[in-house]
Scaffold this motif. Structure first.
Motif, mmCIF file in Angstrom:
data_model
loop_
_atom_site.group_PDB
_atom_site.id
_atom_site.type_symbol
_atom_site.label_atom_id
_atom_site.label_comp_id
_atom_site.label_asym_id
_atom_site.label_seq_id
_atom_site.Cartn_x
_atom_site.Cartn_y
_atom_site.Cartn_z
ATOM 1 N N SER A 173 0.649 -1.322 -0.227
ATOM 2 C CA SER A 173 -0.119 -0.128 0.218
ATOM 3 C C SER A 173 0.781 0.889 -0.173
ATOM 4 C CB SER A 173 -0.962 -0.003 1.561
ATOM 5 O OG SER A 173 -1.892 1.252 1.158
ATOM 6 N N THR A 174 0.949 2.472 -0.839
ATOM 7 C CA THR A 174 0.985 3.803 -1.386
ATOM 8 C C THR A 174 0.384 4.988 -0.056
ATOM 9 O OG1 THR A 174 0.580 3.700 -3.114
ATOM 10 C CG2 THR A 174 2.776 2.620 -2.776
ATOM 11 N N SER A 175 -0.481 4.484 0.806
ATOM 12 C CA SER A 175 -1.520 5.397 0.627
ATOM 13 C C SER A 175 -1.759 5.233 1.912
ATOM 14 C CB SER A 175 -2.998 5.269 0.539
ATOM 15 O OG SER A 175 -3.427 3.189 1.307
ATOM 16 N N ARG A 176 -1.647 6.407 2.254
ATOM 17 C CA ARG A 176 -1.206 7.077 3.973
ATOM 18 C C ARG A 176 -2.566 8.650 4.634
ATOM 19 N NH1 ARG A 176 2.691 7.477 1.038
ATOM 20 N NH2 ARG A 176 3.939 6.784 2.626
ATOM 21 N N ASP A 177 -2.766 8.501 5.297
ATOM 22 C CA ASP A 177 -3.892 9.513 6.252
ATOM 23 C C ASP A 177 -2.719 10.834 6.069
ATOM 24 O OD1 ASP A 177 -5.918 8.581 5.689
ATOM 25 O OD2 ASP A 177 -5.868 7.605 7.858
ATOM 26 N N LEU A 178 -3.802 12.561 5.455
ATOM 27 C CA LEU A 178 -2.716 13.122 5.997
ATOM 28 C C LEU A 178 -3.439 14.555 6.302
ATOM 29 C CD1 LEU A 178 -0.928 14.013 2.166
ATOM 30 C CD2 LEU A 178 0.124 13.427 4.444
ATOM 31 N N LYS A 179 -3.355 15.242 7.533
ATOM 32 C CA LYS A 179 -4.559 16.305 7.959
ATOM 33 C C LYS A 179 -3.891 17.305 7.810
ATOM 34 C CE LYS A 179 -3.051 16.833 12.666
ATOM 35 N NZ LYS A 179 -3.183 16.831 13.935
ATOM 36 N N VAL A 180 -5.143 18.395 7.081
ATOM 37 C CA VAL A 180 -5.165 19.465 7.151
ATOM 38 C C VAL A 180 -4.532 20.533 8.539
ATOM 39 C CG1 VAL A 180 -6.214 21.816 6.083
ATOM 40 C CG2 VAL A 180 -6.791 19.425 4.805
ATOM 41 N N VAL A 181 -3.148 21.416 8.224
ATOM 42 C CA VAL A 181 -3.502 22.077 9.007
ATOM 43 C C VAL A 181 -3.168 23.361 8.975
ATOM 44 C CG1 VAL A 181 -1.610 20.152 10.180
ATOM 45 C CG2 VAL A 181 -0.195 21.784 8.950
ATOM 46 N N ALA A 182 -3.363 23.871 7.702
ATOM 47 C CA ALA A 182 -2.764 25.772 7.376
ATOM 48 C C ALA A 182 -4.173 25.666 5.674
ATOM 49 C CB ALA A 182 -2.078 25.913 6.524
ATOM 50 N N ARG A 183 -4.458 26.205 5.300
ATOM 51 C CA ARG A 183 -5.378 26.941 4.337
ATOM 52 C C ARG A 183 -6.072 28.035 3.954
ATOM 53 N NH1 ARG A 183 -11.467 24.173 1.937
ATOM 54 N NH2 ARG A 183 -12.172 26.907 1.204
ATOM 55 N N GLU A 184 -5.279 28.738 2.986
ATOM 56 C CA GLU A 184 -4.925 29.978 2.025
ATOM 57 C C GLU A 184 -5.627 30.053 0.978
ATOM 58 O OE1 GLU A 184 -1.029 32.679 1.168
ATOM 59 O OE2 GLU A 184 -0.615 30.253 2.278
ATOM 60 N N ILE A 185 -6.096 31.684 0.827
ATOM 61 C CA ILE A 185 -5.925 31.652 -0.034
ATOM 62 C C ILE A 185 -5.351 32.550 -1.135
ATOM 63 C CG2 ILE A 185 -8.018 33.286 -1.345
ATOM 64 C CD1 ILE A 185 -9.262 30.637 0.073
ATOM 65 N N VAL A 186 -5.133 31.917 -2.096
ATOM 66 C CA VAL A 186 -3.294 32.108 -3.210
ATOM 67 C C VAL A 186 -4.258 32.876 -4.366
ATOM 68 C CG1 VAL A 186 -1.867 30.755 -1.422
ATOM 69 C CG2 VAL A 186 -3.510 30.059 -3.878
ATOM 70 N N ALA A 187 -4.779 33.288 -4.587
ATOM 71 C CA ALA A 187 -5.229 34.108 -5.756
ATOM 72 C C ALA A 187 -6.337 35.280 -5.210
ATOM 73 C CB ALA A 187 -6.131 33.441 -7.178
ATOM 74 N N HIS A 188 -6.335 36.649 -6.396
ATOM 75 C CA HIS A 188 -7.269 37.658 -5.877
ATOM 76 C C HIS A 188 -8.428 37.221 -6.193
ATOM 77 C CE1 HIS A 188 -3.643 40.048 -6.326
ATOM 78 N NE2 HIS A 188 -3.351 39.535 -4.891
ATOM 79 N N ASP A 189 -9.379 36.129 -6.829
ATOM 80 C CA ASP A 189 -10.451 35.679 -7.029
ATOM 81 C C ASP A 189 -11.220 35.103 -6.332
ATOM 82 O OD1 ASP A 189 -9.314 33.718 -7.920
ATOM 83 O OD2 ASP A 189 -9.721 33.444 -10.667
ATOM 84 N N LYS A 190 -10.134 34.756 -5.112
ATOM 85 C CA LYS A 190 -10.730 33.726 -3.965
ATOM 86 C C LYS A 190 -10.517 32.177 -4.658
ATOM 87 C CE LYS A 190 -11.955 37.771 -1.670
ATOM 88 N NZ LYS A 190 -10.859 37.790 -0.727
ATOM 89 N N ASP A 191 -10.689 32.227 -5.643
ATOM 90 C CA ASP A 191 -10.646 31.037 -6.102
ATOM 91 C C ASP A 191 -9.897 29.033 -7.003
ATOM 92 O OD1 ASP A 191 -13.427 31.079 -7.170
ATOM 93 O OD2 ASP A 191 -12.765 31.928 -9.401
ATOM 94 N N VAL A 192 -9.186 29.749 -5.753
ATOM 95 C CA VAL A 192 -7.610 29.621 -5.534
ATOM 96 C C VAL A 192 -6.968 28.920 -3.879
ATOM 97 C CG1 VAL A 192 -5.536 28.450 -6.279
ATOM 98 C CG2 VAL A 192 -7.152 30.019 -8.131
ATOM 99 N N VAL A 193 -7.138 27.951 -3.218
ATOM 100 C CA VAL A 193 -6.581 27.845 -1.968
ATOM 101 C C VAL A 193 -5.637 26.701 -2.027
ATOM 102 C CG1 VAL A 193 -9.020 25.668 -2.345
ATOM 103 C CG2 VAL A 193 -7.758 27.277 -0.013
ATOM 104 N N ALA A 194 -4.960 27.181 -1.650
ATOM 105 C CA ALA A 194 -3.709 26.414 -1.201
ATOM 106 C C ALA A 194 -3.861 25.795 -0.049
ATOM 107 C CB ALA A 194 -2.284 27.193 -1.061
ATOM 108 N N LEU A 195 -3.561 24.579 0.373
ATOM 109 C CA LEU A 195 -3.789 23.045 1.294
ATOM 110 C C LEU A 195 -2.083 22.684 2.222
ATOM 111 C CD1 LEU A 195 -6.764 21.448 -0.077
ATOM 112 C CD2 LEU A 195 -6.728 23.679 2.409
#
Length: 380
Positions: free
Chosen positions: A64-86
């Motif tokens: 298995s190459t799968s693993r569980d990740l947890k979101v620790v930061a969320r940031e809007i990275v485009a002025h139109d607010k349509d792109v989110v960085a996780l």
């Protein structure tokens, strides 16, 4: 007088018709008298059955190459607010696999969808991963699900990292003397780690970053820190860039890495015709156009539905019209998510992923491959 052979060789000859008075020695009689053969007999009587047991075919599970990740930061990275960085970290504190520029993750979303997103953080950061996702309301639903469900504290299962566009360093896998990067909009995601690596290694490089408008370009503040090595052009101000603008004026040999919409990549391809001093590496974030396609029909055996596939349409696109929950991800013949088994008909394989054995077993990728005839039946 003729001598009777039985008198000279009593153990070998017996007169015709005379009854046997003792059991003659047989082929295996020596096993009872020869200690070495008895030991060998005992050894092989144990090892041969054991070896046969070990060599018996088994269905071994793939690692298995799968693993569980947890979101620790969320940031809007485009002025139109349509792109989110996780930003993700390991959910169970196990070390994250290292990765190289150009790599991506396969996200297994709660809905069952699987989508690929490029890693856009620093490759030297071994403790976290970062991706960026543009929200596409009329897309396949994956980007909307990411925006609406993956908030800080949420967990998600991923596979990878895998690399479909590895970066070769000049002098170490590439004969290029200059690196040229071209990104269109969200296509910055696989390119950004390459910029970080090129700058860290002190390489000679330049970049063109283009998009519809300044508001739609993600990470614009982050790329501006590289100074005049990056030229930012937007369609609303400068117009659509020509191939010459995209390629730049750096003398060869050049290694050009590009990611963006199909028209931009096609302009690059046309502009590089006859250029032997430029090596092109590219990654699309949309499906490639169908070339030399012919119409055909396909029957989905599980539902007995027959779909018509147009000459300029992929089998996957035709299937999704009747079966929206069909699995897919990259739409480029790379990830293998849309793999099906063909039970009738010949396949025109157009992927670079399946092995000859897998093809012989009837497997195909619906996102790029087609029927070699008029009809296919697939197990879907």
């Amino acid at each position: 007088m003729t001598e009777d052979p039985s008198e000279r060789y009593p153990s070998k000859f017996r007169p015709w018709g005379e009854p046997v008075t003792q059991v003659p020695p047989h082929l295996y009689g020596r096993w009872k008298r020869d200690p070495l053969l008895r030991i060998a007999n005992g050894f092989f009587s144990v090892t041969i059955p054991a070896f046969a047991h070990l060599m018996r075919p088994r269905n071994l599970a793939e690692p298995s190459t799968s693993r569980d990740l947890k979101v620790v930061a969320r940031e809007i990275v485009a002025h139109d607010k349509d792109v989110v960085a996780l930003t993700f970290v390991s959910a169970d504190d196990t070390p994250l696999p290292r990765w190289t520029p150009g790599a991506h993750l396969d996200l297994l979303l709660p809905s069952g969808r699987m989508r690929e997103y490029s890693l856009c953080g620093d490759p030297a950061d071994s403790g976290s991963y970062r991706i960026a996702v543009r929200r596409i309301p009329d897309g396949g639903g994956g980007s909307v699900e990411v925006h609406e469900t993956l908030h800080v504290g949420a967990t998600v299962t991923v596979k990878g990292p895998r690399n479909g566009m590895p970066m070769a360093v000049p002098g170490h896998g590439s004969s290029a003397e200059h690196l040229r990067f071209v990104a269109g909009g969200i296509g910055i995601t696989p390119i950004l780690p390459m910029l970080i690596a090129a700058e860290r290694l002190g390489l000679d490089w330049s970049m063109l970053y283009t998009g519809r408008s300044t508001d739609t370009i993600p990470f614009i503040e982050e790329v501006e820190r590289f100074g005049d090595k990056i030229e930012i052009r937007t369609d609303d101000v400068h117009g659509i860039p020509t191939p010459d603008v995209l390629i730049g004026d750096a003398p060869g040999p050049v290694a050009l890495y590009a990611c963006g919409p199909v028209p931009m990549l096609e302009a690059l391809r046309v502009g590089l015709i006859g250029r032997n001093d430029v090596e092109l590496h590219y990654e699309r974030f949309s499906a490639p156009p169908v070339v030399d396609g012919k119409p055909f029909t396909a029957t989905l055996s599980e539902s007995d539905i027959t779909v018509d596939v147009a000459a300029d349409e992929t089998l996957l696109a035709a299937v999704l019209k009747r079966k929206p929950d069909a699995a897919y991800s990259c739409k480029q013949g790379f990830c293998g998510t849309c793999r099906v088994t063909v039970t009738d008909g010949l396949v025109d394989h157009r992927d670079q992923t399946l092995t000859p054995f897998e093809r012989d077993q009837g497997q195909m990728l619906t996102c790029v491959s087609r029927a070699a005839g008029d009809h296919l039946t697939i197990d879907l």
